[in-house]
Design a protein around this motif. Structure first.
Motif, PDB file in Angstrom:
ATOM      1  N   ALA A  79       0.841  -1.103   0.146  1.00 47.50           N
ATOM      2  CA  ALA A  79      -0.084   0.128  -0.006  1.00 47.50           C
ATOM      3  C   ALA A  79       0.677   1.194   0.036  1.00 47.50           C
ATOM      4  O   ALA A  79       0.388   2.153  -0.535  1.00 47.50           O
ATOM      5  N   VAL A  80       2.007   1.155   0.400  1.00 44.67           N
ATOM      6  CA  VAL A  80       2.992   2.520   0.910  1.00 44.67           C
ATOM      7  C   VAL A  80       3.863   2.397  -0.410  1.00 44.67           C
ATOM      8  O   VAL A  80       4.398   3.586  -0.741  1.00 44.67           O
ATOM      9  N   ILE A  81       4.196   1.533  -1.027  1.00 45.05           N
ATOM     10  CA  ILE A  81       5.417   1.508  -2.254  1.00 45.05           C
ATOM     11  C   ILE A  81       4.949   2.314  -3.450  1.00 45.05           C
ATOM     12  O   ILE A  81       5.485   3.181  -3.779  1.00 45.05           O
ATOM     13  N   PRO A  82       3.716   2.522  -3.560  1.00 49.64           N
ATOM     14  CA  PRO A  82       3.407   3.513  -4.605  1.00 49.64           C
ATOM     15  C   PRO A  82       3.581   4.735  -4.303  1.00 49.64           C
ATOM     16  O   PRO A  82       3.912   5.662  -5.082  1.00 49.64           O
ATOM     17  N   TYR A  83       3.513   5.087  -3.007  1.00 51.69           N
ATOM     18  CA  TYR A  83       3.572   6.810  -2.681  1.00 51.69           C
ATOM     19  C   TYR A  83       5.218   7.018  -2.854  1.00 51.69           C
ATOM     20  O   TYR A  83       5.359   8.086  -3.257  1.00 51.69           O
ATOM     21  N   ARG A 139       0.128  20.304 -10.816  1.00 48.64           N
ATOM     22  CA  ARG A 139      -0.744  19.155 -10.518  1.00 48.64           C
ATOM     23  C   ARG A 139      -0.995  18.301 -11.506  1.00 48.64           C
ATOM     24  O   ARG A 139      -0.986  17.075 -11.597  1.00 48.64           O
ATOM     25  N   LYS A 140      -1.372  19.066 -12.680  1.00 55.01           N
ATOM     26  CA  LYS A 140      -1.592  18.345 -13.798  1.00 55.01           C
ATOM     27  C   LYS A 140      -0.512  17.756 -14.550  1.00 55.01           C
ATOM     28  O   LYS A 140      -0.616  16.631 -15.001  1.00 55.01           O
ATOM     29  N   ASN A 141       0.627  18.337 -14.632  1.00 53.15           N
ATOM     30  CA  ASN A 141       1.901  17.590 -15.112  1.00 53.15           C
ATOM     31  C   ASN A 141       2.346  16.101 -13.963  1.00 53.15           C
ATOM     32  O   ASN A 141       2.850  15.418 -14.713  1.00 53.15           O
ATOM     33  N   THR A 142       2.211  16.505 -13.023  1.00 51.28           N
ATOM     34  CA  THR A 142       2.523  15.425 -11.963  1.00 51.28           C
ATOM     35  C   THR A 142       1.679  14.127 -12.029  1.00 51.28           C
ATOM     36  O   THR A 142       2.028  13.036 -12.224  1.00 51.28           O
ATOM     37  N   ILE A 143       0.510  14.581 -12.199  1.00 50.23           N
ATOM     38  CA  ILE A 143      -0.701  13.343 -12.543  1.00 50.23           C
ATOM     39  C   ILE A 143      -0.385  12.585 -13.712  1.00 50.23           C
ATOM     40  O   ILE A 143      -0.605  11.341 -13.905  1.00 50.23           O
ATOM     41  N   GLU A 144       0.024  13.308 -14.935  1.00 48.68           N
ATOM     42  CA  GLU A 144       0.206  12.763 -16.199  1.00 48.68           C
ATOM     43  C   GLU A 144       1.308  12.054 -16.096  1.00 48.68           C
ATOM     44  O   GLU A 144       1.576  10.985 -16.734  1.00 48.68           O
ATOM     45  N   ALA A 145       2.685  12.603 -15.460  1.00 51.09           N
ATOM     46  CA  ALA A 145       3.739  11.781 -15.293  1.00 51.09           C
ATOM     47  C   ALA A 145       3.486  10.543 -14.489  1.00 51.09           C
ATOM     48  O   ALA A 145       4.170   9.592 -14.991  1.00 51.09           O
ATOM     49  N   LEU A 146       2.755  10.495 -13.544  1.00 45.20           N
ATOM     50  CA  LEU A 146       2.437   9.377 -12.809  1.00 45.20           C
ATOM     51  C   LEU A 146       1.607   8.320 -13.847  1.00 45.20           C
ATOM     52  O   LEU A 146       1.802   6.951 -13.577  1.00 45.20           O
ATOM     53  N   MET A 147       0.612   8.793 -14.367  1.00 49.15           N
ATOM     54  CA  MET A 147       0.007   7.786 -15.378  1.00 49.15           C
ATOM     55  C   MET A 147       0.903   7.369 -16.276  1.00 49.15           C
ATOM     56  O   MET A 147       0.550   6.097 -17.011  1.00 49.15           O
ATOM     57  N   GLU A 148       1.761   8.214 -16.977  1.00 50.62           N
ATOM     58  CA  GLU A 148       2.715   7.333 -17.930  1.00 50.62           C
ATOM     59  C   GLU A 148       3.551   6.337 -17.377  1.00 50.62           C
ATOM     60  O   GLU A 148       4.130   5.332 -17.952  1.00 50.62           O
ATOM     61  N   ALA A 149       3.778   6.417 -16.198  1.00 53.47           N
ATOM     62  CA  ALA A 149       4.547   5.424 -15.205  1.00 53.47           C
ATOM     63  C   ALA A 149       3.835   4.294 -14.990  1.00 53.47           C
ATOM     64  O   ALA A 149       4.279   3.192 -14.487  1.00 53.47           O
ATOM     65  N   GLY A 150       2.322   4.309 -15.142  1.00 45.59           N
ATOM     66  CA  GLY A 150       1.561   3.064 -15.119  1.00 45.59           C
ATOM     67  C   GLY A 150       0.533   3.249 -13.857  1.00 45.59           C
ATOM     68  O   GLY A 150      -0.262   2.396 -13.655  1.00 45.59           O
ATOM     69  N   TYR A 151       0.427   4.252 -13.210  1.00 44.69           N
ATOM     70  CA  TYR A 151      -0.475   4.636 -12.266  1.00 44.69           C
ATOM     71  C   TYR A 151      -1.899   4.956 -12.944  1.00 44.69           C
ATOM     72  O   TYR A 151      -2.089   5.642 -14.180  1.00 44.69           O
ATOM     73  N   SER A 152      -3.049   4.455 -12.511  1.00 43.50           N
ATOM     74  CA  SER A 152      -4.316   5.098 -12.933  1.00 43.50           C
ATOM     75  C   SER A 152      -4.612   6.427 -12.541  1.00 43.50           C
ATOM     76  O   SER A 152      -4.001   7.023 -11.495  1.00 43.50           O
ATOM     77  N   ARG A 153      -5.524   7.192 -13.242  1.00 43.14           N
ATOM     78  CA  ARG A 153      -5.686   8.570 -12.876  1.00 43.14           C
ATOM     79  C   ARG A 153      -6.214   8.585 -10.952  1.00 43.14           C
ATOM     80  O   ARG A 153      -5.857   9.562 -10.621  1.00 43.14           O
ATOM     81  N   ALA A 154      -7.004   7.696 -10.784  1.00 44.59           N
ATOM     82  CA  ALA A 154      -7.576   7.810  -9.651  1.00 44.59           C
ATOM     83  C   ALA A 154      -6.398   7.600  -8.507  1.00 44.59           C
ATOM     84  O   ALA A 154      -6.356   8.266  -7.410  1.00 44.59           O
ATOM     85  N   GLN A 155      -5.523   6.755  -8.925  1.00 42.81           N
ATOM     86  CA  GLN A 155      -4.213   6.472  -7.939  1.00 42.81           C
ATOM     87  C   GLN A 155      -3.067   7.817  -7.987  1.00 42.81           C
ATOM     88  O   GLN A 155      -3.010   8.194  -7.013  1.00 42.81           O
ATOM     89  N   ALA A 156      -3.329   8.342  -8.989  1.00 44.23           N
ATOM     90  CA  ALA A 156      -2.236   9.354  -9.221  1.00 44.23           C
ATOM     91  C   ALA A 156      -2.855  10.452  -8.533  1.00 44.23           C
ATOM     92  O   ALA A 156      -2.158  11.343  -7.696  1.00 44.23           O
ATOM     93  N   GLU A 157      -4.173  10.955  -8.577  1.00 45.77           N
ATOM     94  CA  GLU A 157      -4.712  11.899  -7.933  1.00 45.77           C
ATOM     95  C   GLU A 157      -4.896  11.768  -6.447  1.00 45.77           C
ATOM     96  O   GLU A 157      -4.537  12.792  -5.661  1.00 45.77           O
TER      97      GLU A 157
END
Length: 458
Positions: free
Chosen positions: A403-407, A433-451
């Motif tokens: 649960a904590v590794i994604p963070y 915020r927008k660029n960070t969420i996009e970077a996380l989504m590119e790395a494999g995170y879902s939008r909900a996870q990234a937000e």
């Protein structure tokens, strides 16, 4: 004078004879035979037979040294541990021992007890490790040769010399007083029969260490008392357990009381089982790639700063803190294995994530052993006003390492993300915020996870 020497070196003749024989069976003995002994023979001060005997000893020792280099190249024999304390502690946690052989089924067994017969062999091991750096030259050869007597100085016969030198080196007071104090302590421990220590370790399945939360003379006296009681059956259990960098309490070999007694009485060397895990292999891979010692785990410090004040942990707190930090670190590092966003990072980024793991584990350990910090954390949880670190702590407590590794990985991915600039060079509101969420989504995170992660770590 005799009392001082006796306290530092209880047996003088035996170790000196061992050193003499060990040097004779080495390249040093070969050089002596070719130069000094040849001259003595020509002058009629040494017989040809004696000179040839010395030459044969030197040649044999040189061959043994070459054998040691070969065995080291095959990963069969270990020499001196690295000077880096973190690397040394990490390797020891996995089962490494100085002057040992690697057993076929895993684990290591020390061979320094074999005296002069292994001195040249271990010098050859060091010669191989020196050559691994930048090839071999005269300076590296002499450095390896200088290790030839180390096994003897590290055994019980001459360990008092090393202890006395270390006492003088690190003494805050008069070095001479430190040497006399060390000699007095050695006298006391030497008075306890070897069989007593063997029985104590047989009855106690846990490996013990020493610790005092006070400094100066009193602290030294406490630790000296613990060293003595570690050798007395029934009393060793009162002392702190030895905890490695992964928070594991180490046990005395043997399996049960009779096995431990037989091991202590019959085994001339020390056995250490193979304790390497997936966490060890991942850390070692990143360390070898980056050379960054900060990726290696380390034990918790016994001294903490709480609300601006220094707090020294007592033995129970210190042992618990090392267990919590080590076990939490191992849990999170193992969870990184196979986690796609982590594996996609560059080695430097992976190293930064490991540092974040250890920092979070250290904070969790501090929180668990210091009541005030535990109270502050619970207050933050109840109010819902959590810092980024507290949010990750709560994530670990709720869902474990997964649960904590994604963070932790997201924090590294987002570290270099910046917001867009307008024509005046100012950051556009909401763009980071927008660029960070996009970077996380590119790395494999879902939008909900990234937000969710962005709201937690910013």
């Amino acid at each position: 004078t005799k009392a001082l020497v006796g306290g530092i070196v209880p047996f003088k003749t035996t170790p000196l004879n061992i050193i003499k024989r060990g040097l004779a069976y080495s390249p040093a003995g070969l050089v002596k035979a070719i130069s000094v002994d040849t001259a003595l023979m020509k002058a009629g001060k040494m017989s040809a037979a004696e000179m040839i005997d010395n030459l044969a000893q030197g040649l044999t020792g040189t061959g043994i040294m070459a054998l040691g280099a070969f065995l080291a190249s095959q990963g069969l024999v270990n020499g001196v541990a690295p000077d880096n304390k973190k690397q040394n502690a990490f390797k020891s946690a996995g089962g490494w021992q100085d002057y040992s052989i690697n057993l076929p089924g895993g684990g290591t067994y020390t061979i320094d007890w074999a005296g002069p017969s292994v001195m040249a062999l271990l010098a050859g091991v060091e010669l191989f490790h020196e050559s691994e750096q930048d090839g071999i030259n005269f300076d590296q050869f002499m450095t390896a040769l200088s290790h030839i007597t180390e096994p003897i100085f590290d055994t019980t016969m001459l360990s008092g010399i090393n202890s006395a030198i270390q006492s003088a080196t690190y003494a805050q007071a008069n070095p001479v007083s430190a040497i006399f104090g060390q000699a007095a302590r050695n006298f006391v421990t030497q008075s306890i029969p070897t069989i007593s220590g063997q029985i104590a370790r047989a009855l106690d399945p846990v490996r013990r260490t020493t610790y005092s939360d006070v400094g100066g003379f009193t602290g030294g006296l406490v630790e000296d008392t613990q060293r003595i009681t570690n050798r007395i059956p029934g009393l060793s259990e009162q002392n702190p357990a030895y905890v490695d960098v992964w928070g594991r309490t180490q046990e005395n070999p043997g399996g049960n009381t009779l096995g431990r007694l037989a091991y202590g009485m019959l085994s001339p060397g020390y056995y250490s089982p193979d304790r390497t895990t997936d966490a060890d292999r991942l850390v070692e891979q990143i360390y070898e790639t980056t050379g960054n010692a900060d990726v290696l785990p380390s034990s918790m410090s016994n001294s903490l700063t709480v609300n601006g004040e220094k707090v020294v942990l007592d033995a129970q707190q210190f042992t618990l803190g090392k267990q919590v930090k080590g076990q939490t670190s191992a849990d999170m590092v193992e969870a990184l294995e196979g986690y796609a966003p982590f594996e996609a990072l560059e080695p430097a980024g992976q190293a930064a994530v490991l540092e974040g793991v250890y920092s979070l584990a250290n904070t969790m350990a501090k929180t668990q052993v210091i009541p005030q910090l535990e109270e502050d954390f619970q207050t933050a949880v109840n109010s819902g006003d959590l810092t980024a670190t507290e949010a990750m702590m709560q994530a670990y407590l709720d869902g474990g390492a997964d649960a904590v590794i994604p963070y932790l990985v997201a924090k590294e991915i987002a570290g270099d993300v910046t917001g867009d600039k307008n024509l005046k060079g100012r950051t556009i509101n909401g763009s980071k915020r927008k660029n960070t969420i996009e970077a996380l989504m590119e790395a494999g995170y879902s939008r909900a996870q990234a937000e969710q992660i962005y709201e937690a770590i910013g």
